[in-house]
Each structure stands twice: as C-alpha cells, then as structure tokens.
Design a protein around this motif. Structure first.
Motif, PDB file in Angstrom:
ATOM      1  N   ALA A  22      37.621  51.615  93.209  1.00 26.91           N
ATOM      2  CA  ALA A  22      38.600  51.259  92.501  1.00 26.91           C
ATOM      3  C   ALA A  22      38.369  50.054  91.595  1.00 26.91           C
ATOM      4  CB  ALA A  22      39.911  51.118  93.088  1.00 26.91           C
ATOM      5  N   ASP A  23      37.874  49.121  92.138  1.00 32.17           N
ATOM      6  CA  ASP A  23      37.569  47.945  91.477  1.00 32.17           C
ATOM      7  C   ASP A  23      36.447  48.393  90.001  1.00 32.17           C
ATOM      8  OD1 ASP A  23      39.190  46.518  92.721  1.00 32.17           O
ATOM      9  OD2 ASP A  23      37.578  45.633  94.120  1.00 32.17           O
ATOM     10  N   GLU A  24      35.383  49.123  90.527  1.00 29.75           N
ATOM     11  CA  GLU A  24      34.321  49.335  89.309  1.00 29.75           C
ATOM     12  C   GLU A  24      35.381  50.042  88.126  1.00 29.75           C
ATOM     13  OE1 GLU A  24      31.184  51.261  90.678  1.00 29.75           O
ATOM     14  OE2 GLU A  24      30.743  49.754  92.082  1.00 29.75           O
ATOM     15  N   ILE A  25      36.227  50.869  88.714  1.00 30.45           N
ATOM     16  CA  ILE A  25      36.840  51.562  87.605  1.00 30.45           C
ATOM     17  C   ILE A  25      37.787  50.888  86.731  1.00 30.45           C
ATOM     18  CG2 ILE A  25      38.550  53.444  87.148  1.00 30.45           C
ATOM     19  CD1 ILE A  25      37.552  55.131  89.530  1.00 30.45           C
ATOM     20  N   LYS A  26      38.309  49.918  87.394  1.00 26.84           N
ATOM     21  CA  LYS A  26      39.388  49.095  86.572  1.00 26.84           C
ATOM     22  C   LYS A  26      38.631  47.960  85.909  1.00 26.84           C
ATOM     23  CE  LYS A  26      41.718  47.485  90.140  1.00 26.84           C
ATOM     24  NZ  LYS A  26      42.435  46.744  91.135  1.00 26.84           N
ATOM     25  N   LEU A  27      37.361  47.800  86.354  1.00 30.07           N
ATOM     26  CA  LEU A  27      36.558  46.874  85.418  1.00 30.07           C
ATOM     27  C   LEU A  27      36.256  47.298  84.227  1.00 30.07           C
ATOM     28  CD1 LEU A  27      35.183  43.907  85.001  1.00 30.07           C
ATOM     29  CD2 LEU A  27      33.195  44.929  86.416  1.00 30.07           C
ATOM     30  N   TYR A  28      35.857  48.807  84.259  1.00 31.06           N
ATOM     31  CA  TYR A  28      35.217  49.454  83.123  1.00 31.06           C
ATOM     32  C   TYR A  28      36.252  49.601  82.146  1.00 31.06           C
ATOM     33  CZ  TYR A  28      33.557  53.229  80.344  1.00 31.06           C
ATOM     34  OH  TYR A  28      33.094  53.965  79.067  1.00 31.06           O
ATOM     35  N   LEU A  29      37.427  49.897  82.756  1.00 28.04           N
ATOM     36  CA  LEU A  29      38.718  50.282  81.782  1.00 28.04           C
ATOM     37  C   LEU A  29      39.179  48.951  80.981  1.00 28.04           C
ATOM     38  CD1 LEU A  29      40.989  52.276  83.870  1.00 28.04           C
ATOM     39  CD2 LEU A  29      39.966  52.807  81.741  1.00 28.04           C
ATOM     40  N   LYS A  30      38.792  47.576  81.654  1.00 32.42           N
ATOM     41  CA  LYS A  30      39.061  46.339  81.096  1.00 32.42           C
ATOM     42  C   LYS A  30      38.170  45.943  80.128  1.00 32.42           C
ATOM     43  CE  LYS A  30      40.309  41.631  82.558  1.00 32.42           C
ATOM     44  NZ  LYS A  30      40.435  40.742  83.503  1.00 32.42           N
ATOM     45  N   CYS A  31      36.867  46.104  80.431  1.00 32.06           N
ATOM     46  CA  CYS A  31      35.765  45.485  79.775  1.00 32.06           C
ATOM     47  C   CYS A  31      34.782  46.610  79.150  1.00 32.06           C
ATOM     48  CB  CYS A  31      34.929  44.475  80.436  1.00 32.06           C
ATOM     49  SG  CYS A  31      35.991  43.121  81.335  1.00 32.06           S
ATOM     50  N   GLY A  32      34.865  47.582  79.662  1.00 35.11           N
ATOM     51  CA  GLY A  32      33.774  48.457  79.217  1.00 35.11           C
ATOM     52  C   GLY A  32      32.354  48.279  79.555  1.00 35.11           C
ATOM     53  N   ASN A  33      31.231  48.359  78.898  1.00 34.29           N
ATOM     54  CA  ASN A  33      30.094  48.072  79.468  1.00 34.29           C
ATOM     55  C   ASN A  33      29.627  46.500  79.236  1.00 34.29           C
ATOM     56  OD1 ASN A  33      29.460  50.591  80.624  1.00 34.29           O
ATOM     57  ND2 ASN A  33      28.950  51.312  78.820  1.00 34.29           N
TER      58      ASN A  33
END
Length: 393
Positions: A22-33
C-alpha cells in the motif's frame, strides 16, 4: 492476505493488502516516477486487476466444506448447490467435514461440567444450539447427527466406494439426505426423532440398517461410550487444516473467501481445473442461479454425464426416492374394509341360496303325498260303516 476474522463488519467491496504494498501505491500517486517528489505532481491513476489463483493440477477438482448439522447458512447452501454438484459429476471430488469440539481440550472428560453438550464420556462436544440445557436440542444431539451424516457420506460417496462407482466423490444420496432432513426434520421437535430421521434416510435411498451399523461400528455416540474412530479422524483433520471457523470451503487445498453461495463456489471450482478440462457444468457459472437458463444448463450437463438419466433438476432440492411396494396405512384400512364387504356379500348370497334350496326340498316332499278323501266332520266311524268296509275288503 487472508481475513483474520475481524473483517465481518465490512459491508462494502473491499480487499486487504500488506502495508508495504500500500505504501508503494500511495507513493506513486503522490510523486509518480519522479524522485524527489515534485511540488506539483501530475494527476495519476492506477488500474488494478484482482485475480484468485487456484492450483489446477489435473482434470479433477477436490473440494471440501466444514460445517455442522445446525449451521443454517451452509445448510441452505447445500440445498441450493445439490443440482450443481450432481451436474459436475466425477469431475469433482467433494468431502464434507463436520466440526466437532474436542472435549478433552475443554476439560469435559475430567468432570461433568459439560453435561449434555458431549457424548462418549465427554470426548466429543458441540454447543447447545437453542441455549437451553433442559429442553430442545442438546450439543450431544448435534454430535450424533454430525456422525450420522459423516457415515452417510462414507458409505455412499466417500472412499468406501469403488472408484468406478459413479457416486464416488459425488455422493448423491448424501446430498438428497441433507435436503430431505431439512424438509422433514428441520424443527426443534423433530431434529432427534428417529421416525423422522428414518423417513429422511428412506426418501434419500439410504439403508437405515447400514447407516446404523456404521455408527455403531465406529464406536457409537452414547453418553458413556468410548472412542469413536470417525469422530477422532475429524478432530485430527480439523487440527491439521487449522479449521477454526465454520462454514469453511476449501478448493484444491485453498480456502475460499467470500459468501458461501452457489455462484461463488461454482466459480472457484471451475477455476481449479487445468486448461481445457472444465466440465460442461462450468458453462453455467455466468448464468443467474435458479433461473430457467441455469436449470436448463445444469440439465444438459447432467444429460451428458448420465445419458439415461431423465431427471430434470430444477435447481432446488433433488430427492432420490426409492420405490416402495408397501401400501400406506389408509390403503391397508381400505383393503381390509373391501375384504370384509366381499365376505359379507358372499355370505348373504350363500344364505339366500340355501334358503331357496330348503324351500324346494319341502315342496318336493309335500308333492309326494296324495290328498285324503274328505270324511266329513271329525267323528269316529260307526259300527255299520266299519262292517261295510270289512265286507268290501
């Protein structure tokens, strides 16, 4: 990850995942790549696909259900699923298991604290279903019915049968007994009635004597009985599979999560087949349960398995009844009345005939006598008359 038992209050579609994912998904939504995270990141979306992967080792799916004889949700599921299970035929191998508490673990053997909840000197126990220890159904009654149903499966669907038997792993008689018992004995008053139980057994095609012998030979379920081999095996299997809640459905060794419904279980079973090995009944999984299309689909699937079987299952409880030559009680009563009437009628005809014969005999006897000459008044003959008769002689 699996539900640990605390997810029963979730009423919306939801899944659980590990926090690290879940942390990886939230990080992608926040910052993308981007790294570091930009001040004004673009609006991003994530598309996810949820799949339930099941082992599919061969062309036969093995599945089981842990339940008890008083578990209402699984009882209704079994009634609804009867026609579907029979349409799957030997492409599946089903095994029912009955959840029994180990009385030794709860201290029921060392004291009389468990009372009517247990059988076999406190070895095998079940909760009191109606909460009344002095009336209604006791836990011991549940244990006995669990044992009876396990015996029925063992005899008519389990590994006691030859592998060439079409009921091997299918157990049609067991499925019919579940529906018949629910119909005939589904009340507190009739749950333990031997008359009602025997009626359900006969209607299902099971032998009462054979089932009773299985119960007795395994060790019985008397209050003061000893070890029962069948119940001991269920306790051992329960511990090996870490079964703590019921109902629990397992397909190809994997527990099935979600509602215990025909659609959910059928979909899970069909996913357990290897590619190209799905039976015809799996073509029904996208149809609405109990609809005309679903019932026809099941009927066609059964016809392909049993070409001589003209039974068109309607998606409801299918009952395998045995033909009996015995008359019902009212038929016997009418037969007795008819026999008595025939006997009375025959007796009346015989009596009239003998009376007529007697009259004919009397008339014949009277006809043999000649009428006497009229001698006038009844007076003794005179001397002259007697002398005249002598001369004539």
């Amino acid at each position: 990850m699996a539900d640990d038992g605390s997810g029963s209050d979730i009423t919306i579609p939801a899944i659980l995942m590990w926090k690290s994912d879940a942390d990886e998904i939230k990080l992608y939504l926040k910052c993308g790549n981007e790294s570091p995270c930009p001040e004004n990141p673009p609006r991003l979306y994530i598309q996810a696909q949820l799949e339930y992967a099941l082992p599919a080792p061969d062309d036969r799916v093995e599945w089981s259900l842990w339940t008890t004889s008083i578990d209402a949700p699984s009882e209704q599921f079994l009634i609804d699923f009867t026609s579907t299970a029979l349409a799957l035929g030997q492409s599946q191998f089903f095994t029912p298991h009955y959840y029994t508490y180990n009385g030794t673990d709860y201290g029921c053997r060392s004291s009389n604290r468990c009372g009517s909840l247990c059988t076999n000197n406190g070895r095998y126990c079940a909760p009191d279903p109606d909460g009344s220890y002095s009336s209604g159904i006791d836990g011991a009654d549940v244990v006995r019915e669990n044992l009876r149903r396990t015996c029925i499966w063992k005899l008519y669907g389990g590994k006691d049968l030859s592998k060439d038997d079409p009921d091997y792993g299918v157990g049609s008689i067991w499925w019919h007994y579940i529906g018949n018992f629910s119909q005939f004995c589904g009340t507190l008053e009739s749950f333990t009635s031997s008359t009602c139980i025997n009626k359900a057994l006969r209607a299902s095609g099971a032998s009462i004597d054979v089932v009773d012998a299985c119960i007795s030979d395994s060790g019985g379920a008397d209050d003061d009985g000893g070890i029962n081999t069948i119940l001991e095996n269920e306790l051992k299997t329960k511990a090996q599979n870490n079964i703590y809640m019921i109902p629990e459905c397992i397909v190809n060794t994997k527990p099935i999560w979600g509602a215990l419904t025909t659609a959910n279980v059928l979909n899970s079973i069909c996913q357990g087949f290897s590619a190209g090995d799905q039976p015809q009944a799996c073509s029904c999984q996208d149809l609405t349960f109990a609809s005309d299309e679903y019932n026809k689909c099941l009927s066609d699937a059964r016809s392909s398995l049993y070409p001589t079987d003209n039974d068109s299952n309607s998606g409801q409880v299918s009952k395998k009844t045995t033909t009996s030559n015995a008359l019902p009680w009212w038929g016997v009563f009418l037969l007795i009345i008819a026999v008595i009437c025939v006997m009375l009628l025959g007796g009346l005809i015989y009596w009239k005939k003998t009376q007529q014969q007697m009259r004919d005999q009397v008339r014949g006897i009277l006809a043999e006598y000649m009428p006497l000459e009229d001698l006038g008044p009844s007076q003794p003959p005179t001397t002259n008359a007697m002398h005249s008769l002598s001369i004539q002689a």
